[in-house]
Design an enzyme around this catalytic site. Structure first.
Site, mmCIF file in Angstrom:
data_model
loop_
_atom_site.group_PDB
_atom_site.id
_atom_site.type_symbol
_atom_site.label_atom_id
_atom_site.label_comp_id
_atom_site.label_asym_id
_atom_site.label_seq_id
_atom_site.Cartn_x
_atom_site.Cartn_y
_atom_site.Cartn_z
ATOM 1 N N ARG A 52 0.960 -1.180 -0.105
ATOM 2 C CA ARG A 52 -0.359 0.108 0.325
ATOM 3 C C ARG A 52 1.008 1.206 0.109
ATOM 4 O O ARG A 52 0.277 2.853 -0.036
ATOM 5 C CB ARG A 52 -1.228 -0.258 0.839
ATOM 6 C CG ARG A 52 -2.036 -1.216 1.221
ATOM 7 C CD ARG A 52 -1.949 -1.335 2.670
ATOM 8 N NE ARG A 52 -1.421 -1.716 3.780
ATOM 9 C CZ ARG A 52 -1.823 -1.914 5.049
ATOM 10 N NH1 ARG A 52 -3.678 -1.562 5.614
ATOM 11 N NH2 ARG A 52 -0.960 -2.442 5.745
ATOM 12 N N HIS A 104 5.136 3.545 7.491
ATOM 13 C CA HIS A 104 3.683 4.309 7.864
ATOM 14 C C HIS A 104 2.725 3.220 8.904
ATOM 15 O O HIS A 104 3.291 2.169 9.737
ATOM 16 C CB HIS A 104 3.591 3.638 6.155
ATOM 17 C CG HIS A 104 3.629 1.729 6.338
ATOM 18 N ND1 HIS A 104 2.421 1.360 6.748
ATOM 19 C CD2 HIS A 104 4.344 1.284 6.066
ATOM 20 C CE1 HIS A 104 2.217 -0.293 6.289
ATOM 21 N NE2 HIS A 104 3.423 -0.168 6.576
HETATM 22 CO CO CO Z 1 4.838 -2.051 6.660
#
Ligand code: CO
Length: 215
Positions: A52, A104
């Site tokens: 992602r 993230h």
């Molecule tokens: Co990660």
């Protein structure tokens, strides 16, 4: 997924590539011709392998703009030949101007490191993040909300990896030439925005004396 579906999911990529190449040529007939001339990226991206977090897409950049290294939880390990080779090539040969460590929120690697479950071979890699936890255990232990705790570890992990970059001779040499900045970012799925952790360094001042090389 049965055998047919698995084959279809594979074909989809090749079909997608054909469509993409066609679209690029439509936008710019010289697009691929230009790419064959070589690359001159200004940035090295050290990010998570998570599907992602695609570097080009979330920064709205094109092929040729970002040199990329990704691993589980964007870790900079000083014995990792793969990462060091990428870093060396990016800094010494491509002469990138920025190295960006981008973590993230909701990182599976970081979440796994917070647990005590046996993750098989990955244990060895997650150990690096557990060390970050251990270094900042006082702060992290004081956070009772599990999501907030994980989010903070994501941030601290990035900060630590930026420091790890600063400890390498490759980065210190580039700093001596006043040619490089290192940065720490965290990307969030909730709003698609990148948070700059403001740990950008361009000199050796923030490196503990024991890690400084005489250059
Ligand atoms: Co990660």
């Amino acid at each position: 997924m049965d055998k047919d579906e698995i084959s279809k999911s594979y074909d989809r990529l090749l079909q997608g590539n054909k469509g993409w190449a066609k679209q690029k040529l439509k936008e710019n007939p010289d697009y691929f011709k230009n790419l064959t001339k070589g690359q001159n990226p200004q940035y090295l991206w050290i990010g998570c392998s998570d599907s992602r977090v695609p570097a080009n897409e979330i920064t709205n950049t094109q092929s040729g703009e970002i040199f990329v290294h990704r691993n589980i939880a964007n870790v900079v390990v000083h014995t990792d030949m793969n990462l060091l080779s990428v870093l060396y090539y990016a800094v010494e040969v491509l002469r990138v101007k920025h190295v960006i460590v981008c973590g993230h929120y909701g990182c599976g690697g970081v979440l796994s490191a917070l647990e005590n479950k046996d993750q098989g071979f990955v244990n060895n890699w997650l150990r690096n993040i557990k060390e970050v936890y251990n270094k900042h255990s006082e702060e992290l232990d004081s956070i009772t909300n599990q999501v907030e705790k994980a989010n903070r570890l994501v941030e601290l992990n990035v900060v630590e990896q930026v420091h790890n970059l600063a400890k390498t001779m490759i980065v210190q040499k580039a700093w001596k030439r006043s040619e490089l900045q290192v940065h720490g970012w965290v990307y969030g799925f909730e709003d698609g925005l990148i948070k700059d952790l403001n740990v950008s360094y361009c000199d050796i001042e923030n490196v503990e004396p024991i890690f400084r090389y005489d250059l």
